[in-house]
Design a protein around this motif. Sequence first.
Motif, mmCIF file in Angstrom:
data_model
loop_
_atom_site.group_PDB
_atom_site.id
_atom_site.type_symbol
_atom_site.label_atom_id
_atom_site.label_comp_id
_atom_site.label_asym_id
_atom_site.label_seq_id
_atom_site.Cartn_x
_atom_site.Cartn_y
_atom_site.Cartn_z
ATOM 1 N N GLN A 14 0.816 -1.200 0.000
ATOM 2 C CA GLN A 14 0.000 0.000 0.000
ATOM 3 C C GLN A 14 0.859 1.263 0.000
ATOM 4 O O GLN A 14 0.331 2.360 -0.048
ATOM 5 N N TYR A 15 2.156 1.117 0.047
ATOM 6 C CA TYR A 15 3.049 2.259 0.001
ATOM 7 C C TYR A 15 3.093 2.811 -1.416
ATOM 8 O O TYR A 15 3.099 2.058 -2.376
ATOM 9 N N ARG A 16 3.112 4.118 -1.532
ATOM 10 C CA ARG A 16 3.102 4.728 -2.856
ATOM 11 C C ARG A 16 4.493 5.200 -3.251
ATOM 12 O O ARG A 16 5.293 5.587 -2.405
ATOM 13 N N VAL A 56 2.127 9.566 -8.553
ATOM 14 C CA VAL A 56 2.532 8.491 -7.655
ATOM 15 C C VAL A 56 1.774 7.230 -8.048
ATOM 16 O O VAL A 56 0.667 7.297 -8.578
ATOM 17 N N ILE A 57 2.400 6.087 -7.814
ATOM 18 C CA ILE A 57 1.765 4.803 -8.099
ATOM 19 C C ILE A 57 1.877 3.934 -6.852
ATOM 20 O O ILE A 57 2.673 4.214 -5.949
ATOM 21 N N ASP A 58 1.072 2.888 -6.811
ATOM 22 C CA ASP A 58 1.174 1.937 -5.708
ATOM 23 C C ASP A 58 2.371 1.025 -5.920
ATOM 24 O O ASP A 58 2.752 0.730 -7.051
ATOM 25 N N GLN A 61 2.021 -1.867 -8.248
ATOM 26 C CA GLN A 61 2.013 -1.596 -9.681
ATOM 27 C C GLN A 61 3.417 -1.729 -10.264
ATOM 28 O O GLN A 61 3.601 -2.258 -11.366
ATOM 29 N N ARG A 240 2.997 9.424 1.398
ATOM 30 C CA ARG A 240 2.910 8.152 0.693
ATOM 31 C C ARG A 240 2.366 7.043 1.569
ATOM 32 O O ARG A 240 1.801 6.079 1.066
ATOM 33 N N ARG A 243 -3.224 7.837 3.397
ATOM 34 C CA ARG A 243 -4.217 8.222 2.405
ATOM 35 C C ARG A 243 -5.330 8.920 3.187
ATOM 36 O O ARG A 243 -6.029 8.297 3.962
ATOM 37 N N ASP A 248 -9.687 6.638 -0.717
ATOM 38 C CA ASP A 248 -8.419 5.924 -0.636
ATOM 39 C C ASP A 248 -8.453 4.870 0.464
ATOM 40 O O ASP A 248 -7.940 3.762 0.308
ATOM 41 N N ASP A 252 -8.140 0.789 0.007
ATOM 42 C CA ASP A 252 -7.208 -0.068 0.736
ATOM 43 C C ASP A 252 -7.941 -1.194 1.466
ATOM 44 O O ASP A 252 -7.471 -2.334 1.517
#
Length: 363
Positions: A14-16, A56-58, A61, A240, A243, A248, A252
Amino acid sequence: MSDHASMDMGSQSQYRLGIGTFDILLGYAREQGLDRVRCLQCAGVTPDAMDNPEAVIDADQELALIHLLIRERGSAFRHGLEVGRRQGLTAHGVWGLGVMSAANGVLALQWGGRFASVAFPFIRYRWRLGRRGPLLLMDTSHLPEKLAAFIVARDLASLWTLHRELMPGHPIGADELRLTLPEMDGMNLLRDLYPCPVRTRQTHTGLTLKPLTFQQPLQGANRVTQAQCERYCRELITQRKQRLSLSDRVRDFLRGDEPLPGLNEVAGAFHLSARSLRRQLNLEGTGWRQLRDEVLERRARKLLGEAHYTVEQVAEHLGYTETSSFSHAFKRWTGLSPAQFRQAQGVRPLPRDNAGAIHYTEN
């Protein structure tokens, strides 16, 4: 355990992340012959995000693209090294500037370690004073072997690149490198970068350093700049990890629960009525169905990437009573049928007998 299944790393997933390292990884994947559109679809990253330096992405990803590269091209460790050599100071943004602004190599290591999650989020780093000197431990116990091989190699090659940029002309001050990994393709390249004993199949992964090497002053030392970078890195880590929007937090919650909970269950978890949850999500510019579909789409992509699942089994796993309903929904999400998606990903479902059992053929 499959690599797809093991991508769920709890809070780590779950960290971005900033878009920078993903962009380098995408560029390398394209050089290896992978189609850009396919890579973005696999990772669930939009072209607009690639054009936005603030995007930003997860974490999962980026892991999805790493998995695709490994599956298609093999040699996880060697490809990790090649990607890591491209990740120098500028690739890590404000973290790289903060490291460069330290007074000497020792302080650069200390400062960089404090904010390592900004630049190296997938491995848990910690320092320990070993018998030979400072020991940088790299915990990869939460990663499957292929992903660990790629990420360890990428981080080690990036650290080598950082050292070369910070201290040109000085060999990297490594006394010993221990890896939990077995010998694999690319280890010879690692030994070219680290001219010290490299031991595999060890109980831990860690790099023992020579303190005297890092006492060299750095040309870019600037305490004011480093203080600014420190403040920004702290803010970045907080942003990050947290959320703030309800959408958000609901997203999660849905990702971490199987089978997918219903509206009333989710609303109860956030101490809201179903009506209030819908209303607040709408105020944030999204909706319950949209969030639910996002999670279902991501799960569908992962499951369809596994050759041993049939489309019918994927549909059933996701809670669809009719395979046709799932196929219709998947095409609405992606513009492709499940079969077309698998074809684009290069996934060939395993042959089955009349009873539906997987039929394995010997090479």
